[in-house]
Motif scaffolding. Sequence first.
Motif, PDB file in Angstrom:
ATOM      1  N   GLU A   1      -6.570   9.416  -5.842  1.00 53.55           N
ATOM      2  CA  GLU A   1      -5.686   8.408  -6.413  1.00 53.55           C
ATOM      3  C   GLU A   1      -5.070   7.499  -5.122  1.00 53.55           C
ATOM      4  O   GLU A   1      -4.685   6.545  -5.500  1.00 53.55           O
ATOM      5  N   LYS A   2      -4.838   8.286  -4.196  1.00 54.14           N
ATOM      6  CA  LYS A   2      -4.266   7.679  -2.935  1.00 54.14           C
ATOM      7  C   LYS A   2      -5.184   6.593  -2.464  1.00 54.14           C
ATOM      8  O   LYS A   2      -4.996   5.429  -2.196  1.00 54.14           O
TER       9      LYS A   2
ATOM     10  N   CYS B   1       0.844  -1.278  -0.044  1.00 54.14           N
ATOM     11  CA  CYS B   1       0.097  -0.151  -0.021  1.00 54.14           C
ATOM     12  C   CYS B   1       0.966   1.252   0.125  1.00 54.14           C
ATOM     13  O   CYS B   1       0.514   2.256  -0.704  1.00 54.14           O
TER      14      CYS B   1
ATOM     15  N   ILE C   1       0.539   4.130  -2.786  1.00 51.21           N
ATOM     16  CA  ILE C   1       0.186   5.240  -2.498  1.00 51.21           C
ATOM     17  C   ILE C   1       1.351   6.377  -2.797  1.00 51.21           C
ATOM     18  O   ILE C   1       0.919   7.586  -3.224  1.00 51.21           O
ATOM     19  N   LYS C   2       2.459   6.036  -2.751  1.00 48.31           N
ATOM     20  CA  LYS C   2       3.678   7.252  -3.200  1.00 48.31           C
ATOM     21  C   LYS C   2       3.614   7.433  -4.602  1.00 48.31           C
ATOM     22  O   LYS C   2       4.025   8.472  -4.880  1.00 48.31           O
ATOM     23  N   GLN C   3       2.955   6.597  -5.374  1.00 50.26           N
ATOM     24  CA  GLN C   3       2.873   6.991  -6.771  1.00 50.26           C
ATOM     25  C   GLN C   3       1.775   7.476  -7.173  1.00 50.26           C
ATOM     26  O   GLN C   3       1.754   8.319  -8.285  1.00 50.26           O
ATOM     27  N   ALA C   4       0.877   7.556  -6.228  1.00 49.62           N
ATOM     28  CA  ALA C   4      -0.450   8.557  -6.450  1.00 49.62           C
ATOM     29  C   ALA C   4      -0.091  10.110  -6.153  1.00 49.62           C
ATOM     30  O   ALA C   4       0.670  10.532  -5.158  1.00 49.62           O
ATOM     31  N   SER C   5      -0.717  11.056  -6.972  1.00 49.10           N
ATOM     32  CA  SER C   5      -0.518  12.445  -6.378  1.00 49.10           C
ATOM     33  C   SER C   5      -1.636  13.026  -5.676  1.00 49.10           C
ATOM     34  O   SER C   5      -1.566  13.805  -4.742  1.00 49.10           O
TER      35      SER C   5
ATOM     36  N   ALA D   1      -5.659   3.800  -4.877  1.00 50.50           N
ATOM     37  CA  ALA D   1      -4.187   2.883  -4.995  1.00 50.50           C
ATOM     38  C   ALA D   1      -4.396   1.942  -3.882  1.00 50.50           C
ATOM     39  O   ALA D   1      -4.138   0.658  -3.723  1.00 50.50           O
ATOM     40  N   TYR D   2      -4.987   2.588  -2.413  1.00 46.78           N
ATOM     41  CA  TYR D   2      -4.992   1.658  -1.361  1.00 46.78           C
ATOM     42  C   TYR D   2      -6.021   0.532  -1.670  1.00 46.78           C
ATOM     43  O   TYR D   2      -5.921  -0.715  -1.516  1.00 46.78           O
TER      44      TYR D   2
ATOM     45  N   THR E   1      -5.345  12.929  -3.503  1.00 48.48           N
ATOM     46  CA  THR E   1      -5.844  12.147  -2.493  1.00 48.48           C
ATOM     47  C   THR E   1      -7.142  11.154  -3.265  1.00 48.48           C
ATOM     48  O   THR E   1      -6.757   9.815  -2.332  1.00 48.48           O
TER      49      THR E   1
END
Length: 140
Positions: free
Chosen positions: A86-87, A74, A78-82, A90-91, A84
């Motif tokens: 997208e985070k 996760c 999440i680090k790859q998403a820009s 991603a989760y 909120t």
Amino acid sequence: MGNKYQNHYQIQINNILDQTQNLCIEKGIDNVSIVDIARSCHITRTTVYNYFDSKEDILWAIFYRHQSSMYEKCVTAIKQASTTYEKFQAYAYTTLSLYKENIYYPIFMDIFGSIYMSASAKKDYQWDNPYNEYQVKPGA
């Protein structure tokens, strides 16, 4: 020479965790004993106790192993998403992929989710377990 023993130690732990997980899925957690675990691992009951204090400690180690895997994946996603959104996305995708790739993951997360919630009332219960690499604690 120490590395050889550390490797053996980790192999034994992984074997105990893997076999316990399989037994729990097959028989149910309440129907698995330390003797069952030892037989499944082809070791003695005493050897199991050399690595873990109780069946509960083994189950917590399995839970933390699954939790650590999810956490690492996760965090990477999440680090790859820009944004909120997208985070969160991603989760969600990472969690879903873990459920798909490891049939044991949702089972143990469900079982321990309820245990975690009830244990959260006990401030120091099992949270200092050596397998709790990320120091997961209620309210933390």
